[in-house]
Structure formats: structure tokens, C-alpha cells
Design an enzyme around this catalytic site. Structure first.
Site, PDB file in Angstrom:
ATOM      1  N   THR A 422       0.645  -1.205  -0.019  1.00 59.23           N
ATOM      2  CA  THR A 422      -0.101  -0.010  -0.033  1.00 59.23           C
ATOM      3  C   THR A 422       0.876   1.267  -0.015  1.00 59.23           C
ATOM      4  O   THR A 422       2.135   0.988   0.200  1.00 59.23           O
ATOM      5  CB  THR A 422      -1.095  -0.082   0.910  1.00 59.23           C
ATOM      6  OG1 THR A 422      -1.617  -1.336   1.248  1.00 59.23           O
ATOM      7  CG2 THR A 422      -2.113   0.929   1.272  1.00 59.23           C
ATOM      8  N   GLU A 442      -3.087  -4.399  -2.393  1.00 53.72           N
ATOM      9  CA  GLU A 442      -2.987  -5.309  -1.469  1.00 53.72           C
ATOM     10  C   GLU A 442      -1.362  -5.796  -1.186  1.00 53.72           C
ATOM     11  O   GLU A 442      -0.659  -5.161  -0.630  1.00 53.72           O
ATOM     12  CB  GLU A 442      -3.878  -6.410  -1.617  1.00 53.72           C
ATOM     13  CG  GLU A 442      -4.427  -6.646  -0.463  1.00 53.72           C
ATOM     14  CD  GLU A 442      -3.706  -7.315   0.702  1.00 53.72           C
ATOM     15  OE1 GLU A 442      -3.479  -6.664   1.837  1.00 53.72           O
ATOM     16  OE2 GLU A 442      -3.083  -8.600   0.518  1.00 53.72           O
ATOM     17  N   GLU A 459      -6.851  -8.033  -3.718  1.00 51.36           N
ATOM     18  CA  GLU A 459      -7.564  -7.584  -2.600  1.00 51.36           C
ATOM     19  C   GLU A 459      -8.504  -8.516  -1.962  1.00 51.36           C
ATOM     20  O   GLU A 459      -9.016  -8.479  -1.034  1.00 51.36           O
ATOM     21  CB  GLU A 459      -8.375  -6.297  -3.082  1.00 51.36           C
ATOM     22  CG  GLU A 459      -8.322  -5.161  -1.936  1.00 51.36           C
ATOM     23  CD  GLU A 459      -7.191  -4.516  -1.543  1.00 51.36           C
ATOM     24  OE1 GLU A 459      -6.595  -4.527  -0.477  1.00 51.36           O
ATOM     25  OE2 GLU A 459      -6.314  -4.014  -2.801  1.00 51.36           O
TER      26      GLU A 459
HETATM   27  N1  GLY Z   1      -4.820  -4.297   1.588  1.00 50.94           N
HETATM   28  C1  GLY Z   1      -4.867  -3.377   2.683  1.00 50.94           C
HETATM   29  C2  GLY Z   1      -5.825  -2.792   3.195  1.00 50.94           C
HETATM   30  O1  GLY Z   1      -6.748  -2.719   2.527  1.00 50.94           O
HETATM   31  O2  GLY Z   1      -5.972  -2.645   4.459  1.00 50.94           O
END
Ligand code: GLY
Length: 601
Positions: A422, A442, A459
Site C-alpha cells: 500500500t 494489497e 484485494e
Molecule cells: N490491503 C490493505 C488494506 O486494505 O488494508
């Protein structure tokens, strides 16, 4: 054993400088040139690494008119050019995101999802846009289980088409720009198109991540031909890299908006890539792409001291969990205790554990199940639960509370695994508009599938792999069209109704701890954004106290262990990019654990 850490553990109190003399001077934190910015990369470790990192301090950046801070110098510079030339924060957001997708492709991009918290100066309105990915309509709740109903190993689920959700980031950029943008949409793509066409140098962080992810990243022939040389060796730091495919995709977005991305040739390419994936083919369809919609949602806010701390509500757990942590800590005088006191960290650690217990039980996509959003932040509920922190040692048992709610609820605790990747960026423009955006594909390099010059997300693995526990349903179980629960916590804290602090971070479910710590540091401990970011991290989610390895926080470890915490020294790769908006101007910080810089004027 004395429970006092050495006085030198944390940086001294900042002195907020008068910055009127700095008008019209552009400042770059720790990086007066791109080359210098690159020199800051020696502390960077792979996103999933548990290796050591040696933090470096930076000077805070001060400016008068506008400021931008993000995880890569090329992205920050491109965004700064937009702001310098009269663009607003939303215009800069489009440019920064398209550039990040090129130069930091492991973390975010147009194949992923994002959350935007936006303060509009003209209307004085704070709102949030949800550009989270959706589960394909043909996805079944047991998508990540084997034939025996047992959860797949994480990376068996991640790599390939199965984990890919409908991307939301292009729709978020377009929706935000239609609502609030100022410069022409197509002009905002030029910096990334030019850089993709002319090439850029692979950064140290990107090179390290390609090398450490070689096996998974080379499974897709397209990703292999991009991230590896002709002999199959991972690209190294400084290698010139062009991405003509990405330039073409961006030209299409610039010319046609998101029409082809969601309904045309790009949608077809994405769907074919997912369905035909050699590894783990997925079920994303053209219908899923065509159906994708960004959702504008009310921000979730909590009072903390003299601030209204606001962020992204469900499907993110970010604002709710950060808000709970702050709400639980409100009765305690962290300012007097200070950052060197193990007692401060006992309170913060156990407040986090209590909040994470509620998160695991209740938080998920509110479009699919009722979530007690108001109950979880209710002052009486938090005040009652906060009394648990009056203990003198670490809590022995932490379980979810029972927030007030109009629905009968029987839910089991979630088991979703979230590993850190991220990116987060913060922007304040000359008009007073504020962008706080956290964006992701992700896992590092997402599903490892590359199409159109960008990476597709994984995700869907942010859903719980199990649907039930002992027959009781889990709130964050997968369902067609549902958005997986996130930890992303883009935040704007208001003081007297106007923005005062902008912050956010990557880091999987540790995002919540990083963001809460940055807020506590700036609000309770008078730290500047850079000092707050530079502080060693201590993060507690589920019981184990993670302490940032190789930092002065290690000296707190014996005291926290004596209080009853299980401790773990490890790398803690935040990527906090924060701005403070004061009467004297803007003060910014960038996280030395990544490659970012701040530019302001
Ligand atoms: N995939 C990281 C989050 O959405 O927290």
C-alpha cells in the site's frame, strides 16, 4: 525493575517556526534533488520483510501555500508541478496516483483500490470516496478454501487470478475529478505518460522487492518480461525502465476517461488476464467491470482532545479502529506521561488490543451487513470499556465489547490476513483543499498479474478465508459484490471545524497502529509531522507488542515485558506522509522507512 526509558529515547519537543519568510520558496525534505532523495533508501526493506531498518531523522518541511508528501520523489515532484501551476489537490491526486503506479508499482495503481478523505475548502465539507475493489459476482464465499473447507495457504490464494477484485482506483480518480477537479482531466496524465515513455530509474526499494519476490513475480510471463532482464535476473537499482504499455493505458484514460477501462478494450484485457491466468484462474467478468461504482460515504469521526479525527468508514476498519483507540485513551493524560513512559505504551497497546477485538468481530462492508458504527464510537460505550485500562499491567484477556445496536448480532471473530504493502499521500493546495488518500493493490505486486503495464490487485484476500467459526458467521466473509474489509486509514483531523492534521500510512493491519501513533505524537506530544513519523514504532494488534527493531524503542522492551506483554522486535515498515496545517503555515513529513519526500511552497 524501573519502568522508565532513557530520556534520549525520543526526539526533543519541536519548535514550530514562523514561516512567513518562506513564502514562495520550494522546500524538499531531505532531498534537494532526486539523487539526494535516492540516497535515503538505505533504510528500506521489502514490504514483507522482517529485516532490520535503521531510521534516519529528517528536518521538517515548512511552507506557506501548498504541500505534498508521498512515497516516491518522482510522484511528489509531478504532483508539486500541478500545484505550482494552479492545479488543486484533486488534480495533483490524479497525477500522483498515475505516477505512483509506474514508479512504485508494487504498492498501488490503477489495477487496485483506494480511499479518499477530502476536505473541500469552498463548501467547507469533509467527505470520503470509497474506491475499494468489489468481489466478482461469480465468486463464492468459499473461494479461498480447499476441498476440505480449510483455508488455503495465503500465497496459494494470492498469486494468480483468483484474488483479483474489480479495480476501483480509476473510477475514484474520475469521480473525484468530476466533482472537484480544476485542470483538464487529460493534462493530468502527461507526467506519468512521459515518464513511462522516456523511462525512469528503478529505485533501490523497487529493486529490492523485485529480487525478494522473484519466484512469485516471474510466474506471469508479462510481469517477468518487465521486472527481469533478458537473462531472467531481477532488475537492479538504477536500471533505466520504460513502460510503453502503461503509457498507452494512460493515454486511453486521458482521452476516454474510464469508458474503456470499465466497458471497453482495457476491461476485456483485464478480464482475459484474470480468467486465463496460468496460475489460479479467477472469475472476474466484464459484467463486474461494467457494474463497478465508487461510493461517496459520510466520514467517520471521533472527538479526541480538541480535534475531530475523521476518516474512512466501512468497508474500511481504519477510522473506526483508530477512533476507538483514541476514544479509549481520551480519559488518560498521555501528554503528562510522555512518549518515554512505558505506562503510555501500556495504555496505547491495550487500547489497541481492545479496538482490534471489536474490529475482528463487527467491522465489514456495511452494504452487506449491519455494522454498529455509531455504537462502536459511542462515548458511553468507550468510556466504560476504557475503564479496563485502569489495570496496572497488560490485560490478560481481551475480548470484543457489546456496542449498542438496533440489530441482533451473533458474529464470530475474523481471521483475514493482511500483509503490509500500500501507499499513502497527503496534499494541501493553495485554495485550502485537503486530500488524504491511501491506495493499494494489497500485497507487494498484488496478484503478480500484469496487464496494460500495471499490476492487478489481490484485494480479495482481505476477506476472511473462513465464512464461519463453530457455525457462527464472520462479518468479513466473502460475498459477490462485497468489498473486503480494509485497514486503510486516510485521516484528516479538524480543529475548530477546519483541517489541522493530514495523515495516513501503508502497513496492512498495522496501518491502524501507525496512524494512531502519528496522531498521538502530534496531538499529545507536540511533535511535528516529521518527528512523529521518525519516532520508533510500537504496535499492538492481537496481543503481541511489535517493537521496531534497531531503534531506541528496543529499550522499552524489558519494561513492556515486565508489564505482561508478549514482545517481538521486528521491522515495522510504515509509510506515513503527514502534513500539519497551522496558523503559521504548513509543516510536512515523509517516512524515512520508504523513499518519499515532501515538497511545499
Ligand atoms: N490491503 C490493505 C488494506 O486494505 O488494508
Amino acid at each position: 525493575m524501573p519502568l522508565i526509558a532513557p530520556a534520549s529515547l525520543f526526539p526533543a519537543k519541536p519548535h514550530l517556526q514562523i514561516i512567513s519568510a518562506l513564502a514562495a520558496i520550494t522546500l524538499i525534505a531531505a532531498a534537494p534533488s532526486y539523487a539526494t532523495a535516492q540516497q535515503t533508501t538505505d533504510s528500506i526493506a521489502p514490504e514483507s520483510s522482517t529485516g532490520n531498518s535503521t531510521p534516519r531523522s529528517r528536518a521538517a518541511v515548512h511552507a506557506k501555500d501548498w504541500m505534498i508528501t508521498a512515497a516516491n520523489p518522482l510522484a511528489v515532484k509531478a504532483g508539486a508541478d500541478i500545484l505550482r501551476n494552479g492545479g488543486n489537490a484533486i488534480d495533483a491526486m490524479v497525477t500522483v496516483q498515475t505516477m505512483l503506479g509506474l514508479v512504485e508499482p508494487q504498492s498501488s495503481g490503477i489495477g487496485g483500490g483506494a480511499f479518499l478523505v477530502y476536505y473541500d475548502a469552498r463548501s467547507k465539507n469533509l467527505t470520503t470516496l470509497d474506491g475499494r475493489e468489489t468481489a466478482p459476482m461469480d465468486a463464492t464465499p468459499t473461494l479461498f478454501q480447499d476441498e476440505d473447507g480449510e483455508p488455503l495457504d495465503f500465497y496459494d490464494a494470492v498469486v494468480g487470478g483468483r484474488s483479483v477484485g474489480t479495480p476501483g482506483t480509476p473510477a475514484l480518480l474520475k469521480t473525484a475529478h468530476e466533482k472537484w477537479g480544476q485542470l483538464s482531466w487529460n493534462s493530468l496524465f502527461n507526467p506519468a505518460i512521459e515518464t513511462a515513455s522516456n523511462g525512469f530509474e528503478v529505485s533501490e526499494r523497487l529493486a529490492g522487492l523485485i529480487a525478494s519476490d522473484s519466484e512469485k513475480l516471474s510466474r506471469d510471463p508479462v510481469a517477468k518480461s518487465y521486472f527481469f532482464d533478458q537473462d531472467g535476473a531481477p532488475l537492479t537499482t538504477g536500471t533505466p525502465l520504460k513502460n510503453p504499455e502503461y503509457a498507452n493505458t494512460l493515454r486511453d484514460l486521458a482521452t476516454n476517461g474510464t469508458a474503456n477501462f470499465y466497458n471497453g478494450t482495457i476491461a476485456k484485457d483485464i478480464v482475459a488476464k484474470v480468467q486465463d491466468a496460468h496460475w489460479n484462474p479467477g472469475v472476474l467478468s466484464l459484467q463486474d467491470m461494467a457494474n463497478y461504482r465508487v461510493k461517496e460515504r459520510a466520514p467517520v469521526c471521533v472527538d479526541y482532545r480538541e480535534y475531530d479525527v475523521c476518516g474512512m468508514g466501512p468497508p474500511s476498519s481504519g477510522a473506526l479502529t483508530v477512533g476507538q483507540i483514541l476514544g479509549l485513551l481520551e480519559p488518560y493524560d498521555l501528554a503528562s506521561l510522555g512518549p518515554q513512559s512505558p505506562e503510555s505504551w501500556r495504555l496505547i497497546g491495550d487500547a489497541s488490543r481492545l479496538a482490534f477485538a471489536d474490529r475482528g468481530r463487527y467491522m465489514a462492508d456495511t452494504d452487506f451487513l449491519p455494522v454498529p458504527v455509531a455504537g462502536l464510537l459511542d462515548k458511553t460505550y468507550l468510556a466504560e470499556r476504557s475503564k479496563l485500562l485502569a489495570a496496572k499491567t497488560a490485560l490478560e484477556n481481551v475480548s470484543p465489547g457489546a456496542p449498542a445496536f438496533s440489530h441482533a448480532m451473533r458474529l464470530a471473530d475474523d481471521e483475514a490476513i493482511e500483509l503490509p504493502s500500500t501507499s499513502h499521500f497527503s496534499i494541501v493546495d493553495i485554495y485550502g483543499n485537503v486530500v488524504s488518500m491511501t491506495t493499494t493493490i494489497e500485497n507487494g505486486f498484488g496478484s503478480r498479474l500484469m496487464v496494460g503495464g500495471f499490476m492487478l490487485n489481490n484485494e480479495m484476500t482481505d476477506f476472511s478465508f473462513r465464512t464461519h467459526s463453530d457455525g457462527v458467521p464472520i462479518a468479513n466473509a466473502l460475498a459477490p459484490g462485497k468489498r473486503p474489509r480494509s485497514s486503510m486509514a486516510p485521516t484528516i483531523a479538524l480543529k475548530d471545524g477546519t483541517p489541522a492534521i493530514v495523515t495516513g500510512s501503508p502497513g496492512g493491519s498495522r496501518i491502524i497502529g501507525y496512524v494512531a501513533q502519528s496522531l498521538i505524537a502530534m496531538i499529545d506530544w507536540d511533535k511535528s509531522p516529521q518527528e512523529a513519523i521518525d519516532m520508533p514504532h510500537l504496535v499492538n494488534r492481537f496481543g503481541t507488542y511489535d517493537i521496531e527493531k534497531g531503534t531506541s524503542a528496543e529499550s522499552l522492551e524489558p519494561a513492556l515485558a515486565a508489564l505482561g506483554f508478549k514482545t517481538n522486535l521486528r521491522d515495522l515498515n510504515s509509510g506515513i506522509h503527514a502534513i500539519m496545517i497551522t496558523n503559521d503555515g504548513l509543516i510536512g513529513g515523509a517516512d524515512r522507512r520508504r523513499e518519499g519526500i515532501v515538497i511545499g511552497q
